[in-house]
Design an enzyme around this catalytic site. Structure first.
Site, mmCIF file in Angstrom:
data_model
loop_
_atom_site.group_PDB
_atom_site.id
_atom_site.type_symbol
_atom_site.label_atom_id
_atom_site.label_comp_id
_atom_site.label_asym_id
_atom_site.label_seq_id
_atom_site.Cartn_x
_atom_site.Cartn_y
_atom_site.Cartn_z
ATOM 1 N N SER A 56 0.834 -1.199 0.000
ATOM 2 C CA SER A 56 0.000 0.000 0.000
ATOM 3 C C SER A 56 0.874 1.256 0.000
ATOM 4 C CB SER A 56 -0.963 -0.049 1.192
ATOM 5 O OG SER A 56 -1.972 0.923 1.072
ATOM 6 N N ASP B 46 -10.070 -5.133 -3.829
ATOM 7 C CA ASP B 46 -9.490 -4.134 -2.922
ATOM 8 C C ASP B 46 -10.384 -2.895 -2.866
ATOM 9 O OD1 ASP B 46 -7.921 -2.183 -1.627
ATOM 10 O OD2 ASP B 46 -6.061 -3.080 -2.353
ATOM 11 N N HIS C 225 -7.867 -5.519 0.632
ATOM 12 C CA HIS C 225 -6.638 -4.748 0.866
ATOM 13 C C HIS C 225 -5.810 -5.492 1.910
ATOM 14 C CE1 HIS C 225 -4.246 -1.204 0.214
ATOM 15 N NE2 HIS C 225 -4.176 -0.944 1.515
#
Length: 230
Positions: free
Chosen positions: A119, A174, A208
């Protein structure tokens, strides 16, 4: 490592089981620490590789109503056209370059170091690899995007890592960093470096987060580009 914040703890490290001849520096996501990723890499490690998972400094984050949390740089918004913390991203990249330099001083050449992250950490890893003068072995970019993409020239970049191998991984469910961001990043990267060296893998149903399949793909990528030299 931390700019003005000297209180960030030392990185979580998975030492090599024998003499370290290569290293992975992996940067966690927003609000996290390096400990979870160190545990994940401990489960798939190779004996000659040292895994370094630093902790981001704690700072107010605009996206989260200025609440303080571990963050490599400020995040103002998550849309592709959101304003970006250019000064913070550039300073964070300098801090990562210092981590690479530290490993070089420890005897591991930069071309035996893979930069990676998840991320926000993956975004920083990509940006650092494309702006550093340190030749790196590869980039492992999980569930992320390329920050400050408009500051790069159109077409291929002329830097020491223009042929760097990049493995991008992304979950197709995600909700935070949508798959579209990952695929757009992949297409942009292919215009900047040797397109044959950009691999983009997606994982069905993954949000995620990470999964075993992704970690095994990461291990395969790391082992391929950081082979044992014994």
């Amino acid at each position: 490592m931390c700019g003005n914040n000297m209180s960030a703890p030392l990185p979580a490290i998975v030492p090599a089981a024998k003499k370290a001849t290569a290293a992975v520096i992996f940067l966690h996501g927003l609000g996290d620490t390096g400990h979870g990723w160190a545990e994940a890499f401990a489960g798939v490690r190779s004996q000659h590789i040292k895994y370094i998972c630093p902790h981001a400094p704690v700072m107010p984050v605009s996206l989260n109503m200025n609440m303080t949390m571990p963050s490599w740089f400020d995040i103002i918004g998550l849309s592709p056209d959101a304003q970006e913390d250019e000064a913070g991203i550039k300073q964070a990249a300098e801090n990562v370059k210092s981590l690479v330099e530290q490993e070089v001083k420890n005897g591991i050449p930069s071309h035996r170091i893979i930069l990676g992250g998840f991320s926000q950490g993956g975004a920083l890893a990509l940006y650092t690899a494309l702006t550093t003068q340190q030749k790196l072995a590869g980039v492992l970019a999980l569930s992320c995007w390329l920050p400050l993409r408009t500051t790069f020239p159109q077409g291929s970049i002329n830097c020491v890592n223009k042929d760097i191998p990049i493995l991008q991984c992304h979950g197709d469910c995600d909700p935070l960093v949508p798959l579209m961001f990952g695929s757009l990043t992949s297409e942009r990267l292919k215009t900047m470096i040797n397109p044959a060296n950009v691999t983009f893998k997606t994982y069905a149903g993954m949000m995620h987060s990470s999964c075993i399949e992704e970690m095994m793909d990461a291990k395969q990528f790391i082992d391929k580009h950081l082979p044992s030299v014994d």
